[in-house]
Scaffold this active site. Structure first.
Site, PDB file in Angstrom:
ATOM      1  NE  ARG A   1       7.627   6.828   1.006  1.00 19.11           N
ATOM      2  CZ  ARG A   1       7.792   6.595  -0.291  1.00 19.11           C
ATOM      3  NH1 ARG A   1       8.148   7.594  -1.105  1.00 19.11           N
ATOM      4  NH2 ARG A   1       7.625   5.388  -0.791  1.00 19.11           N
TER       5      ARG A   1
ATOM      6  CG  ASP B   1      14.144  30.510   8.525  1.00 22.56           C
ATOM      7  OD1 ASP B   1      12.962  30.797   8.785  1.00 22.56           O
ATOM      8  OD2 ASP B   1      14.814  29.709   9.202  1.00 22.56           O
TER       9      ASP B   1
ATOM     10  CE  LYS C   1      10.609  27.720  16.617  1.00 23.62           C
ATOM     11  NZ  LYS C   1      10.990  26.491  15.906  1.00 23.62           N
TER      12      LYS C   1
END
Length: 379
Positions: free
Chosen positions: A45, A169, A194
């Site tokens: 992790r 973004d 994307k």
């Protein structure tokens, strides 16, 4: 080194096998040589060699100092919003992905954080909304779905003059076309699902910071280590593989998009075309100054609501689907999909209505995409 070369090679260093492809390390934990000794990896992790390779590559491409690969774009936005405290004021682009608005309005307002939406393409208007409590400006440029362009460098100065962060973004353009950190932004994020992935086969998010030792970067490190939104090793490897062809894909997609946008301008059923590569776009000159390409996202309006809805059921080559950035061309109806939960006030302010369609242009032959759109838009 040029972007194409960086995208292909990243920061990959060869192990003893000489493997060209970075190995996939699926181990959850790691053996220590001795007490208080570590290989640099303790628990999956916290750090994973495959994910580390991806994070170093993304930091390199965005010209940042530290990056994190996360389980989704929303996970990346969530980590950023963690930075704000009760009583803080945050400005967001009024034309913004609906999921970001939902997270801010429905979740983070519970913690007494004030979010205010403003047209960040209007610098004077944005400056007028700055308050003493303003701690962040969050923008998309181009914006989703109306393709408005905000001045990253000017907004970075505005934010820093008021001791606030500028968060960008960068999903729509990818680091191949735009590098906000070089223009003064503090944090860049991506829905890596994307363009970075480009094949519609993984869900992922990326965060990159300009200064790894900055307080906000240290806080992000703590949040991510503690909450565990990290990307899996296999998905990290898939994303690394996809980034190798990022430049080839987005250059082809952008070339297709310009041709399609020009064709849409001539179609009798189309009333408005929003594409930043068209000289008629109000942000055209600014886009040319702060980015090296225009991307492949086009929004357009047709004459009637009935035509917009009917066209979605007539497609053959193009897919009627949510998401964007893949090699396949996708057509989306934002009002019922990506922006279905947007407040009516924001919809009215941005002009997003029931005649708007959003096209994510793929790498198919542009003439084939045009032909499919043409038959779908027939009355």
């Amino acid at each position: 080194m040029h972007d194409f070369s960086l995208e292909v090679h990243g920061t990959h260093t060869f192990d003893s096998t000489g493997a060209i492809s970075a190995p996939i390390y699926t181990s959850a934990t790691y053996r220590h040589p001795a007490f208080q000794q570590s290989t640099g990896y303790d628990y999956g992790r916290v750090a994973n060699p495959t994910r580390d390779e991806l994070e170093k590559t993304m930091a390199l491409l965005e010209r940042g100092e530290r990056s994190w690969a996360l389980s989704s774009g929303m996970a990346a936005i969530n980590m950023v919003l963690h930075l704000f405290q009760p009583g803080d004021h945050v400005l967001l682009s009024e034309d913004l992905y609906g999921g970001t608005v939902r997270l801010a309005n429905d979740i983070y307002t519970r913690y007494n954080i004030q979010f205010e939406y403003v047209d960040t393409a209007d610098l004077e208007l944005t400056a007028a909304h700055i308050k003493p409590a303003t701690k962040g400006i969050f923008i998309e440029t181009p914006s989703n779905p109306m393709m408005r362009i905000s001045d990253i460098q000017a907004l970075a100065r505005l934010a820093h003059d008021n001791d606030a962060l500028l968060i960008v973004d960068n999903t729509f353009l990818s680091p191949h076309f735009q590098k906000p950190l070089t223009l003064g932004a503090d944090i860049v994020l991506h829905s890596a699902t994307k363009y970075l992935c480009g094949h519609n086969d993984i869900i992922a998010g990326i965060l990159v910071v300009r200064e790894a030792k900055a307080d906000y970067a240290q806080q992000l490190e703590l949040f991510i280590k503690s909450e565990g939104p990290n990307l899996s090793p296999l998905d990290s490897w898939l994303l690394l593989r996809s980034i190798k062809t990022l430049g080839l894909r987005v250059e082809r997609q952008s070339e297709n998009a310009l041709k399609i946008a020009q064709w849409l301008q001539t179609h009798p059923a189309v009333t408005d075309v929003y594409y930043v590569g068209l000289p008629s776009h109000p942000g055209y000159e600014l886009q040319r100054c702060q980015a090296t390409g225009n991307g492949s996202m086009i929004s357009f309006k047709v004459k009637t609501t009935e035509l917009a809805k009917a066209a979605l059921g007539k497609l053959h080559l193009i897919c009627f689907a949510e998401s964007l950035g893949g090699v396949e061309t996708l057509l989306t109806y934002p009002l019922a999909q990506t922006h279905a939960e947007m407040p009516a006030e924001l919809l009215a302010r941005t002009g997003l209505d029931d005649r708007l369609l959003r096209l994510s242009v793929g790498i198919e032959d542009a003439d084939d995409i045009i032909a499919d759109l043409g038959q779908a838009l027939q009355g």
